[in-house]
Design an enzyme around this catalytic site. Structure first.
Site, PDB file in Angstrom:
ATOM      1  N   LYS A   1       0.882  -1.395   0.024  1.00  5.25           N
ATOM      2  CA  LYS A   1       0.087   0.094  -0.155  1.00  5.25           C
ATOM      3  C   LYS A   1       0.834   1.425   0.028  1.00  5.25           C
ATOM      4  CE  LYS A   1      -3.964  -2.149   2.399  1.00  5.25           C
ATOM      5  NZ  LYS A   1      -5.153  -2.081   3.102  1.00  5.25           N
TER       6      LYS A   1
ATOM      7  N   TYR B   1     -12.385  -1.952  -4.018  1.00  4.62           N
ATOM      8  CA  TYR B   1     -13.111  -2.306  -2.699  1.00  4.62           C
ATOM      9  C   TYR B   1     -14.493  -1.997  -2.689  1.00  4.62           C
ATOM     10  CZ  TYR B   1      -8.420  -2.258  -0.136  1.00  4.62           C
ATOM     11  OH  TYR B   1      -7.225  -2.276   0.346  1.00  4.62           O
TER      12      TYR B   1
ATOM     13  N   ASN C   1      -2.201   0.237   6.688  1.00  4.14           N
ATOM     14  CA  ASN C   1      -1.533  -0.926   7.378  1.00  4.14           C
ATOM     15  C   ASN C   1      -0.779  -1.948   6.363  1.00  4.14           C
ATOM     16  OD1 ASN C   1      -3.746  -2.040   5.624  1.00  4.14           O
ATOM     17  ND2 ASN C   1      -4.630  -3.419   7.076  1.00  4.14           N
TER      18      ASN C   1
ATOM     19  N   HIS D   1      -2.089  -5.673   1.568  1.00  7.36           N
ATOM     20  CA  HIS D   1      -3.410  -6.132   1.296  1.00  7.36           C
ATOM     21  C   HIS D   1      -3.255  -7.467   0.790  1.00  7.36           C
ATOM     22  CE1 HIS D   1      -7.532  -6.751   0.086  1.00  7.36           C
ATOM     23  NE2 HIS D   1      -7.016  -7.427  -1.162  1.00  7.36           N
TER      24      HIS D   1
ATOM     25  N   GLU E   1      -9.656 -10.266  -7.637  1.00  7.11           N
ATOM     26  CA  GLU E   1      -8.668  -9.259  -7.280  1.00  7.11           C
ATOM     27  C   GLU E   1      -7.684  -9.343  -8.464  1.00  7.11           C
ATOM     28  OE1 GLU E   1      -7.791  -9.302  -3.305  1.00  7.11           O
ATOM     29  OE2 GLU E   1      -9.785  -8.318  -2.726  1.00  7.11           O
TER      30      GLU E   1
HETATM   31  P1  CMP Z   1      -7.520  -4.554   3.497  1.00  6.77           P
HETATM   32  O1  CMP Z   1      -7.004  -5.863   3.889  1.00  6.77           O
HETATM   33  O2  CMP Z   1      -6.794  -3.930   2.424  1.00  6.77           O
HETATM   34  O3  CMP Z   1      -8.974  -4.574   3.418  1.00  6.77           O
HETATM   35  C1  CMP Z   1      -9.864  -3.570   3.681  1.00  6.77           C
HETATM   36  C2  CMP Z   1      -9.111  -2.276   4.450  1.00  6.77           C
HETATM   37  O4  CMP Z   1     -10.009  -1.356   4.831  1.00  6.77           O
HETATM   38  C3  CMP Z   1      -8.193  -3.018   5.356  1.00  6.77           C
HETATM   39  O5  CMP Z   1      -7.405  -3.670   4.821  1.00  6.77           O
HETATM   40  C4  CMP Z   1      -7.952  -1.734   6.172  1.00  6.77           C
HETATM   41  O6  CMP Z   1      -6.758  -0.955   5.588  1.00  6.77           O
HETATM   42  C5  CMP Z   1      -9.062  -0.880   5.750  1.00  6.77           C
HETATM   43  N1  CMP Z   1      -9.761  -0.273   7.009  1.00  6.77           N
HETATM   44  C6  CMP Z   1      -9.755   0.984   7.429  1.00  6.77           C
HETATM   45  N2  CMP Z   1     -10.694   0.842   8.843  1.00  6.77           N
HETATM   46  C7  CMP Z   1     -11.098  -0.403   8.938  1.00  6.77           C
HETATM   47  C8  CMP Z   1     -11.795  -1.104   9.911  1.00  6.77           C
HETATM   48  N3  CMP Z   1     -12.519  -0.135  10.969  1.00  6.77           N
HETATM   49  N4  CMP Z   1     -12.243  -2.153   9.842  1.00  6.77           N
HETATM   50  C9  CMP Z   1     -11.418  -2.979   8.932  1.00  6.77           C
HETATM   51  N5  CMP Z   1     -10.787  -2.619   7.784  1.00  6.77           N
HETATM   52  C10 CMP Z   1     -10.688  -1.331   8.095  1.00  6.77           C
END
Ligand code: CMP
Length: 138
Positions: A9, A49, A112, A115, A126
């Site tokens: 990311k 998403y 984070n 993904h 995806e």
């Molecule tokens: P990812 O695995 O990319 O899938 C969805 C993304 O939403 C997740 O990682 C997080 O980076 C983001 N996200 C932000 N806020 C939340 C939340 N409260 N719960 C889950 N995902 C979140």
């Protein structure tokens, strides 16, 4: 043999962590069979998403994901989906296990760092979102 989509990311790419994360992926035994660096538009991030579009974090998430370059890759291996999710660690880095990518590098639940697809159906969607069959090798 299974395939999964990985995204490094914007928070990780901007901190020059791409190489370190790709090394962790390769050290785990997963093989990279497609890869590129791209800068998503907001609309492209929203399309990727779309399953989260009713969630309160959708607008912030798609703004963040289109804020800078990402590295997208297809990883292949036995149980690649679960294997990569284990290597990534919990979505919220506060809950991530020691030695995982997110424990090491993630900043918060949104930034984070990585993904990974969560199931075979999402992996199929995806991987096809970013790569044509001709771009997948191995
Ligand atoms: P990812 O695995 O990319 O899938 C969805 C993304 O939403 C997740 O990682 C997080 O980076 C983001 N996200 C932000 N806020 C939340 C939340 N409260 N719960 C889950 N995902 C979140």
């Amino acid at each position: 043999m299974q395939r999964t989509l990985s995204i490094i990311k914007p928070d990780a790419v901007s901190r020059n962590l791409g190489g370190a994360i790709l090394k962790m992926i390769q050290d785990s035994g997963l093989r990279i069979v497609a890869m590129k660096m791209i800068h998503l538009s907001k609309a492209q991030a929203e399309g990727f998403y779309h399953v989260h579009k009713a969630r309160p974090f959708f607008a912030d998430l798609t703004t963040f994901m289109s804020s800078g370059p990402v590295v997208v890759a297809i990883l292949e291996g036995e149980d690649a989906i679960v294997k990569y999710r284990t290597l990534m660690g919990a979505t919220n880095p506060a809950n991530a296990e020691e030695g995982t990518i997110r424990k090491l590098y993630a900043l918060d639940i949104e930034k984070n760092s990585v993904h990974g697809s969560d199931a075979p159906e999402t992996a199929a969607f995806e991987t096809a979102y970013f790569f044509s069959g001709l771009e997948i090798v191995g």
